[in-house]
Design an enzyme around this catalytic site. Structure first.
Site, PDB file in Angstrom:
ATOM      1  CG  HIS A 135      -1.864  -1.054   1.331  1.00  0.00           C
ATOM      2  ND1 HIS A 135      -2.231  -1.869   2.179  1.00  0.00           N
ATOM      3  CD2 HIS A 135      -2.571  -1.546   0.069  1.00  0.00           C
ATOM      4  CE1 HIS A 135      -3.200  -2.836   1.630  1.00  0.00           C
ATOM      5  NE2 HIS A 135      -3.468  -2.543   0.497  1.00  0.00           N
ATOM      6  CB  ALA A 136       0.841   3.954  -2.418  1.00  0.00           C
ATOM      7  NE  ARG A 137      -3.739   4.529   2.897  1.00  0.00           N
ATOM      8  CZ  ARG A 137      -4.970   4.768   2.863  1.00  0.00           C
ATOM      9  NH1 ARG A 137      -5.721   5.752   2.411  1.00  0.00           N
ATOM     10  NH2 ARG A 137      -5.993   3.696   3.353  1.00  0.00           N
ATOM     11  CD  GLU A 138      -0.493   0.279   4.180  1.00  0.00           C
ATOM     12  OE1 GLU A 138       0.228  -0.659   4.178  1.00  0.00           O
ATOM     13  OE2 GLU A 138      -1.665   0.337   4.059  1.00  0.00           O
ATOM     14  CG  ASN A 208      -2.377  -7.250   1.122  1.00  0.00           C
ATOM     15  OD1 ASN A 208      -1.711  -8.074   0.794  1.00  0.00           O
ATOM     16  ND2 ASN A 208      -2.977  -6.665   2.391  1.00  0.00           N
ATOM     17  NE  ARG A 209      -8.809  -5.959   1.009  1.00  0.00           N
ATOM     18  CZ  ARG A 209      -7.847  -5.565   1.787  1.00  0.00           C
ATOM     19  NH1 ARG A 209      -6.586  -5.990   1.743  1.00  0.00           N
ATOM     20  NH2 ARG A 209      -8.035  -4.784   2.641  1.00  0.00           N
ATOM     21  CG  HIS A 262       0.221  -3.994   5.031  1.00  0.00           C
ATOM     22  ND1 HIS A 262      -0.479  -3.854   4.255  1.00  0.00           N
ATOM     23  CD2 HIS A 262       0.839  -5.340   4.595  1.00  0.00           C
ATOM     24  CE1 HIS A 262      -0.549  -4.650   3.070  1.00  0.00           C
ATOM     25  NE2 HIS A 262       0.273  -5.700   3.424  1.00  0.00           N
ATOM     26  CB  SER A 263       1.902   1.423   8.431  1.00  0.00           C
ATOM     27  OG  SER A 263       1.544   2.502   7.668  1.00  0.00           O
ATOM     28  CD  GLU A 338      -1.930  -3.391   9.007  1.00  0.00           C
ATOM     29  OE1 GLU A 338      -1.527  -2.318   8.908  1.00  0.00           O
ATOM     30  OE2 GLU A 338      -2.702  -3.649   8.371  1.00  0.00           O
TER      31      GLU A 338
END
Ligand SMILES: [Zn+2]
Length: 381
Positions: A135-138, A208-209, A262-263, A338
């Site tokens: 995920h880009a923003r993490e 991630n889906r 992830h975060s 996370e």
């Protein structure tokens, strides 16, 4: 355009919180507590939630959140895609006998996806993988696996690392989604997906889906078939080149365990995500929940932070994620960690750069425990 960060609570049994996540409102769900959900929403969505009987409390306008947290300090210290490539290359050059950089695929926009292989080449090596930044923003999810690789190399002449790297291999791919990550630096800090142009003109599939185990079996806010949604699963399993790059790496190396960062929320998640049912095999179930609990303990021991270990579906149901696929397809231990922080108002996806080092420090012993566990595990029948 979603424009506020809101804390949503139930006003009674007619509006259950569980129903919020499993609805199809196109919500960008950030965080889930036992009695609240934090999400980013636009005005129309907010009104819809209120009409459904939820209480919507504005935590902050997205714009104000960004000006509070997305400061110059919060950019410095984090890698760009190009900076990561340069640093991974440097690690490989500095340790030619132990480290080798592999291009495992290319993104939608043609950016390279890199994995660093650590270890002497042994024909019977066991292999462990660490992934980051689906995920880009993490952004912190790039830095923790990168620092893990750098730290393993820096400690490669002392045990246990020496023992691991002389017999086995550790693979680290810190940035699975370089296009999305670049877009968060240049255009939209809170972008999540990759940069695929969808058939209806919207942009992005949730990497991630998009994995091919129970892919597409849910159609809810946290696993959506609507292309413009934040959790769009894609037109078919493995439709995305970033996800195929990971699939091909796992298929070629047959890892004995995979951990993906992830975060945020400070959680340690293990299968399943697609169903509320526990893992059917009692030995596997005990192994994953036990290892999760051990990692929770180890993380807490460093800086006192609690990362709660739980079944992924206990957070929210998701179909097509990395750990379901790794465990479902290969039967080996797979975890999502996370990272920091715990809540949106501690920064959410925008972690101050001053916390990169402590975030890595607290995750190091858990990552090492994962490596040791996977290397010690009896081979599959
Ligand atoms: Zn994520």
């Amino acid at each position: 355009m979603a424009d506020l960060i809101a804390r949503v609570t139930s006003t009674g049994p007619h509006a259950p919180l569980a129903g919020l996540v499993t609805s199809s409102l196109g919500l960008d769900v950030w965080e889930i507590g036992s009695e609240y959900v934090v999400l980013q929403a636009g005005e129309a969505q907010t009104e819809r939630l209120e009409a459904m009987g939820y209480d919507v409390e504005q935590l902050q306008l997205t714009e104000a959140y960004l000006s509070d947290f997305a400061t110059d300090e919060a950019v410095s210290g984090y890698h760009t895609a190009a900076g990561l490539e340069a640093d991974l290359r440097q690690l490989a050059e500095d340790h030619p006998e132990l480290a080798e950089l592999h291009r495992i695929g290319s993104s939608v926009q043609g950016r390279p996806i890199w994995a660093l292989r650590l270890g002497e080449r042994r024909p019977d090596a066991r292999k462990v993988a660490f992934l980051g930044c689906h995920h880009a923003r993490e952004w912190i999810s790039v830095e923790v696996p990168y620092l893990l690789a750098a730290d393993l190399l820096a400690n490669s002449s002392t045990d246990p690392v020496q023992r691991w790297l002389s017999a086995h291999e550790i693979w680290v791919a810190p940035m699975v989604n370089p296009d999305g990550h670049e877009f968060t630096r240049t255009d939209a800090r809170l972008w999540r997906k990759n940069r695929r142009r969808n058939a209806n003109g919207s942009i992005g599939v949730d990497p991630n889906r998009n994995y091919g185990y129970m892919w597409g079996t849910l159609n809810i806010d946290t696993s959506s078939h609507v292309p413009s949604d934040e959790t769009y699963v894609g037109p078919r399993a493995f439709s995305e080149p970033e996800v195929r790059a990971v699939r091909n790496l796992v298929a070629a190396q047959l890892f004995a365990g995979v951990l993906t960062y992830h975060s945020y929320s400070q959680l340690i998640l293990y299968p399943w995500g697609y169903t509320g049912d526990p893992i059917a095999d009692p030995a596997d179930r005990a192994e994953l929940s036990g290892l999760g609990a051990d990692m929770q303990q180890l993380i807490k021991g460093v800086h006192g932070r609690t990362y709660t270990a739980q079944k992924a579906s206990a957070l929210y149901p998701t179909a097509g994620d990395t750990v379901d696929w790794v465990y479902g397809e290969y039967g080996v231990p797979a975890f999502t960690v996370e990272l920091r922080p715990a809540t949106a108002m501690d920064g959410g996806f925008i972690l101050p750069a001053s916390q990169i080092t402590p975030a890595f420090e607290e995750n190091r012993p858990a990552a090492h425990a994962f490596i040791q566990h996977v290397l010690d595990r009896p081979p599959l029948p």
